[in-house]
Write a protein that holds these residues in place. Structure first.
Motif, PDB file in Angstrom:
ATOM      1  N   ALA A   1       0.811   4.926  -0.727  1.00 34.40           N
ATOM      2  CA  ALA A   1       1.034   4.641  -2.147  1.00 34.40           C
ATOM      3  C   ALA A   1       1.701   3.291  -2.369  1.00 34.40           C
ATOM      4  CB  ALA A   1       1.887   5.741  -2.776  1.00 34.40           C
ATOM      5  N   MET A   2       2.305   2.729  -1.317  1.00 33.14           N
ATOM      6  CA  MET A   2       2.999   1.439  -1.435  1.00 33.14           C
ATOM      7  C   MET A   2       2.343   0.384  -0.549  1.00 33.14           C
ATOM      8  SD  MET A   2       6.946   2.834  -1.640  1.00 33.14           S
ATOM      9  CE  MET A   2       7.654   1.280  -2.185  1.00 33.14           C
ATOM     10  N   ASN A   3       1.050   0.609  -0.252  1.00 35.16           N
ATOM     11  CA  ASN A   3       0.269  -0.377   0.500  1.00 35.16           C
ATOM     12  C   ASN A   3       0.903  -0.709   1.851  1.00 35.16           C
ATOM     13  OD1 ASN A   3      -2.025  -1.997   0.780  1.00 35.16           O
ATOM     14  ND2 ASN A   3      -0.950  -3.814   0.040  1.00 35.16           N
ATOM     15  N   GLY A   4       1.451   0.316   2.520  1.00 38.17           N
ATOM     16  CA  GLY A   4       2.036   0.134   3.839  1.00 38.17           C
ATOM     17  C   GLY A   4       3.536  -0.130   3.857  1.00 38.17           C
ATOM     18  N   PHE A   5       4.123  -0.378   2.710  1.00 40.38           N
ATOM     19  CA  PHE A   5       5.571  -0.543   2.610  1.00 40.38           C
ATOM     20  C   PHE A   5       6.232   0.836   2.727  1.00 40.38           C
ATOM     21  CE2 PHE A   5       9.568  -1.066   0.322  1.00 40.38           C
ATOM     22  CZ  PHE A   5      10.033  -2.273   0.818  1.00 40.38           C
ATOM     23  N   PRO A   6       7.413   0.991   3.306  1.00 35.80           N
ATOM     24  CA  PRO A   6       8.324  -0.061   3.756  1.00 35.80           C
ATOM     25  C   PRO A   6       8.093  -0.540   5.194  1.00 35.80           C
ATOM     26  CG  PRO A   6       9.392   2.060   3.958  1.00 35.80           C
ATOM     27  CD  PRO A   6       8.055   2.316   3.311  1.00 35.80           C
ATOM     28  N   GLY A   7       7.245   0.124   5.981  1.00 37.15           N
ATOM     29  CA  GLY A   7       7.017  -0.325   7.344  1.00 37.15           C
ATOM     30  C   GLY A   7       8.316  -0.401   8.112  1.00 37.15           C
ATOM     31  N   PRO A   8       8.612  -1.544   8.791  1.00 38.87           N
ATOM     32  CA  PRO A   8       9.840  -1.654   9.574  1.00 38.87           C
ATOM     33  C   PRO A   8      11.107  -1.697   8.730  1.00 38.87           C
ATOM     34  CG  PRO A   8       8.704  -3.762   9.502  1.00 38.87           C
ATOM     35  CD  PRO A   8       7.768  -2.753   8.897  1.00 38.87           C
ATOM     36  N   LEU A   9      10.967  -1.825   7.412  1.00 40.47           N
ATOM     37  CA  LEU A   9      12.136  -1.842   6.531  1.00 40.47           C
ATOM     38  C   LEU A   9      12.565  -0.431   6.116  1.00 40.47           C
ATOM     39  CD1 LEU A   9      11.030  -4.818   4.228  1.00 40.47           C
ATOM     40  CD2 LEU A   9      12.353  -4.902   6.341  1.00 40.47           C
ATOM     41  N   VAL A  10      11.977   0.577   6.727  1.00 36.94           N
ATOM     42  CA  VAL A  10      12.259   1.959   6.328  1.00 36.94           C
ATOM     43  C   VAL A  10      13.726   2.333   6.532  1.00 36.94           C
ATOM     44  CG1 VAL A  10      11.622   2.967   8.569  1.00 36.94           C
ATOM     45  CG2 VAL A  10      11.439   4.348   6.480  1.00 36.94           C
ATOM     46  N   LYS A  11      14.387   1.723   7.516  1.00 37.48           N
ATOM     47  CA  LYS A  11      15.790   2.077   7.765  1.00 37.48           C
ATOM     48  C   LYS A  11      16.662   1.787   6.553  1.00 37.48           C
ATOM     49  CE  LYS A  11      15.541  -0.598  11.249  1.00 37.48           C
ATOM     50  NZ  LYS A  11      15.796  -1.287  12.549  1.00 37.48           N
ATOM     51  N   TRP A  12      16.318   0.713   5.810  1.00 42.37           N
ATOM     52  CA  TRP A  12      17.097   0.392   4.616  1.00 42.37           C
ATOM     53  C   TRP A  12      16.807   1.377   3.494  1.00 42.37           C
ATOM     54  CZ3 TRP A  12      15.600  -3.579   7.896  1.00 42.37           C
ATOM     55  CH2 TRP A  12      16.664  -4.326   8.427  1.00 42.37           C
ATOM     56  N   MET A  13      15.573   1.832   3.407  1.00 35.77           N
ATOM     57  CA  MET A  13      15.253   2.873   2.421  1.00 35.77           C
ATOM     58  C   MET A  13      15.962   4.169   2.756  1.00 35.77           C
ATOM     59  SD  MET A  13      11.300   2.594   1.110  1.00 35.77           S
ATOM     60  CE  MET A  13      11.594   3.810  -0.193  1.00 35.77           C
ATOM     61  N   LEU A  14      16.009   4.486   4.061  1.00 38.43           N
ATOM     62  CA  LEU A  14      16.730   5.692   4.485  1.00 38.43           C
ATOM     63  C   LEU A  14      18.193   5.611   4.092  1.00 38.43           C
ATOM     64  CD1 LEU A  14      15.369   6.582   8.042  1.00 38.43           C
ATOM     65  CD2 LEU A  14      15.430   8.102   6.053  1.00 38.43           C
ATOM     66  N   ASP A  15      18.810   4.465   4.350  1.00 36.89           N
ATOM     67  CA  ASP A  15      20.219   4.293   4.006  1.00 36.89           C
ATOM     68  C   ASP A  15      20.443   4.399   2.505  1.00 36.89           C
ATOM     69  OD1 ASP A  15      20.875   3.942   6.659  1.00 36.89           O
ATOM     70  OD2 ASP A  15      20.928   1.747   6.552  1.00 36.89           O
ATOM     71  N   ALA A  16      19.484   3.892   1.731  1.00 35.09           N
ATOM     72  CA  ALA A  16      19.664   3.824   0.282  1.00 35.09           C
ATOM     73  C   ALA A  16      19.381   5.141  -0.427  1.00 35.09           C
ATOM     74  CB  ALA A  16      18.783   2.717  -0.296  1.00 35.09           C
ATOM     75  N   ILE A  17      18.268   5.803  -0.044  1.00 35.46           N
ATOM     76  CA  ILE A  17      17.862   6.991  -0.804  1.00 35.46           C
ATOM     77  C   ILE A  17      17.587   8.221   0.061  1.00 35.46           C
ATOM     78  CG2 ILE A  17      16.939   5.638  -2.709  1.00 35.46           C
ATOM     79  CD1 ILE A  17      14.149   6.042  -1.604  1.00 35.46           C
ATOM     80  N   GLY A  18      17.679   8.090   1.374  1.00 29.80           N
ATOM     81  CA  GLY A  18      17.488   9.232   2.252  1.00 29.80           C
ATOM     82  C   GLY A  18      16.019   9.586   2.439  1.00 29.80           C
TER      83      GLY A  18
END
Length: 202
Positions: A90-107
């Motif tokens: 749904a996000m065209n492959g995002f977050p990819g390697p940036l997933v750790k920051w999404m995890l920290d931010a919203i779980g």
């Protein structure tokens, strides 16, 4: 190694591959990744927790290669670096390697809610391992397609394991347990691919 598909039965007994892995340091501060590496390799893997700068890139391979080169410069010996990403359709492959920051931010549940809100829960878990010896690199990559589920389910695993259900499986990574996750998971596939590459690496 466990049988789990066409990519899951490399020659992990290859003396060449075992020597290469055994002579390298797995650079990670994540004890869960160390435990999975020990299981998947079937022998002790030396590891080191050193802080590595992370370039801001959506290319998993680019991030992994840069980390491996930096780790080698710090330790002056062969290193193995893993980079893992979660690609949301749904996000065209995002977050990819940036997933750790999404995890920290919203779980993990927040990531799953985001995908569902955007109307497509499909995702891919991706792992890239780079063994770098100062002059050359060997790469193993693994990918597992699946979907993000709500609510989070299961007591095993870590990170976004409770919301990621691989295609064709009845439960999430966190419900499947170690054995099945190793068989069909992105990290298991990456380690097996690395073994295959190292078996013929000069």
């Amino acid at each position: 190694m466990n049988a789990g598909g066409p990519d899951s039965d490399p020659d992990t007994g290859s003396d060449r591959a075992r020597r290469r892995i055994g002579g390298a340091v797995l650079v990670t501060g994540n004890p869960n990744k160390v435990r999975e590496a020990q299981r998947l390799c079937g022998f002790p893997v030396e590891h080191a927790d050193i802080e590595l700068p992370e370039i801001q890139s959506t290319s998993l391979a680019e991030v992994a290669h840069e980390k491996a080169r930096t780790a080698w410069r710090r330790l002056k010996r062969p290193v193995i670096v893993e980079e893992t990403g979660l690609e949301l359709v749904a996000m065209n492959g995002f977050p990819g390697p940036l997933v750790k920051w999404m995890l920290d931010a919203i779980g993990a549940d927040g990531i799953a809610r985001t995908a569902h809100a955007l109307g497509d829960a499909r995702a891919a878990a991706v792992s890239i391992l780079v063994l770098h010896d100062g002059s050359s690199s060997c790469i193993g990559a693994g990918r597992t397609e699946g979907e993000l589920v709500l609510p989070p389910r299961g007591d095993h695993g870590f990170g976004w394991d409770p919301v990621f259900r691989p295609d064709g499986e009845p439960g999430t990574y966190a419900e499947l347990g170690d054995r099945r996750k190793d068989e069909i998971g992105h990290r298991g596939r990456a380690w097996r691919a690395l073994f295959r590459q190292l078996s013929c690496w000069q």
